[in-house]
Design a protein around this motif. Sequence first.
Motif, PDB file in Angstrom:
ATOM      1  N   ASP A 122       0.722  -1.363   0.147  1.00  0.00           N
ATOM      2  CA  ASP A 122       0.149  -0.263   0.110  1.00  0.00           C
ATOM      3  C   ASP A 122       1.130   1.310  -0.195  1.00  0.00           C
ATOM      4  OD1 ASP A 122      -2.116  -1.781  -0.129  1.00  0.00           O
ATOM      5  OD2 ASP A 122      -3.076  -1.482   2.426  1.00  0.00           O
TER       6      ASP A 122
ATOM      7  N   THR B 181      -4.353  -6.143  -7.917  1.00  0.00           N
ATOM      8  CA  THR B 181      -4.967  -4.725  -8.320  1.00  0.00           C
ATOM      9  C   THR B 181      -4.373  -3.758  -9.340  1.00  0.00           C
ATOM     10  OG1 THR B 181      -3.340  -3.706  -6.677  1.00  0.00           O
ATOM     11  CG2 THR B 181      -4.624  -5.158  -5.741  1.00  0.00           C
ATOM     12  N   GLU B 182      -5.305  -3.242  -9.717  1.00  0.00           N
ATOM     13  CA  GLU B 182      -4.840  -1.783 -10.931  1.00  0.00           C
ATOM     14  C   GLU B 182      -3.609  -1.544 -10.371  1.00  0.00           C
ATOM     15  OE1 GLU B 182      -6.281  -1.399 -13.954  1.00  0.00           O
ATOM     16  OE2 GLU B 182      -7.749  -3.078 -12.881  1.00  0.00           O
TER      17      GLU B 182
END
Length: 393
Positions: free
Chosen positions: A214, A231-232
Amino acid sequence: MKILHTSDWHIGRAFHGHSTLDALTDVLGALVAQVQEHDVDVVVVAGDVFDSATPAASAYTLLTDTLVALHGTGAQVIVTSGNHDSAARLGFQARLLREGIHVVTDPRTVGEPITIDDAHGPVRFFGIPYLEPAIVRQHAVFQEAAEGEEARPLRTQAQTLARAMRLVRAGLAEHPGRSVVIAHCFAAGVDATAGLEREIRQGGIDMVPVSVFDGVDYVALGHIHGRQVLTERVRYAGAPLHYSFGEQYKPRGSWLIDLAADGAVAAEWLPLPVPRPLVTLTGSFDEILSPDNVAAHADDWVCAVYTDDLPQTEPMRRLREKYPFCALVQHEPVLVAVDAERSYAQRLRAAATDEERIDAFLGHVRNGVAATADEQELIRSVLDDRVRAEALV
């Protein structure tokens, strides 16, 4: 900024005993052409450049030629080491490489960004080489726990990558800008190829949560040989070649990432050519050798799975007469033992005659396939001959 994300070249790997060097040379040549065509600014290679810690001289030659060709397009190149690479061998000449080619193999430099500017300002690239917990925990930078946490020795990939990402965030705080992380690991949620992505176990102890990454604009991951989007902003590009029949349906290529001024990510998949397709042919031996199959797949890598009740004689030699690139043959009969729940010893004890004992033995060694009518006739004939011979004694 345009970034090409590739990984897992595995230079020097064999495919069922066959060299892949020529095929990989062609595919990496196509990758260089894509970098030129799309005016890529930075190429990142997320680990497992080599397949072995002791690559042959020809593997070094291909790597050098490819890096020089990529640099010749005007792109910068960032390479990190994976679990297959020897970090020392991959990085031994890092300081001698020309400007614009960066090889990251030292875990102590994880928090030190490689800065590349575009019209919108700096982009900080943080290369994370493969981190073996038992090795990197000796370094002082990996011994510091987060504030409020007890300092414990690193034992898992998740712990080690979490510690590395704290170093990345500290480096990013000191050097603000858009950010790209390059790492080599199993991330939670990936679909691995059975028996192929070895040495980093897929299981709770070595699985890295995606949340570890993250706060970064893009994460270029390596180790999984198939294209995957977690995730993108967190993706695997996979390997540029098929290295097992388990990968035959997985596309080969790389991600073209357009990193906007605000850190937004737009991703495009760029497919790479497949020098020789892989195919698994399943059916009876005669069906696999049918003219239609041969016409369609004579030039492919072939895995032949024949389902005949009994093993064939010299199946590989006979298959290669029609399929020169047959790499694997497997016998998987479709019949199941009639008395599968009974052990061989139980069936043998239940047999009342020699004929029944022989039939039990044949069923045991042939996966439940009992004697055919012709075989039963032959068995009876042999047994009758034995009885007549004993009567003459």
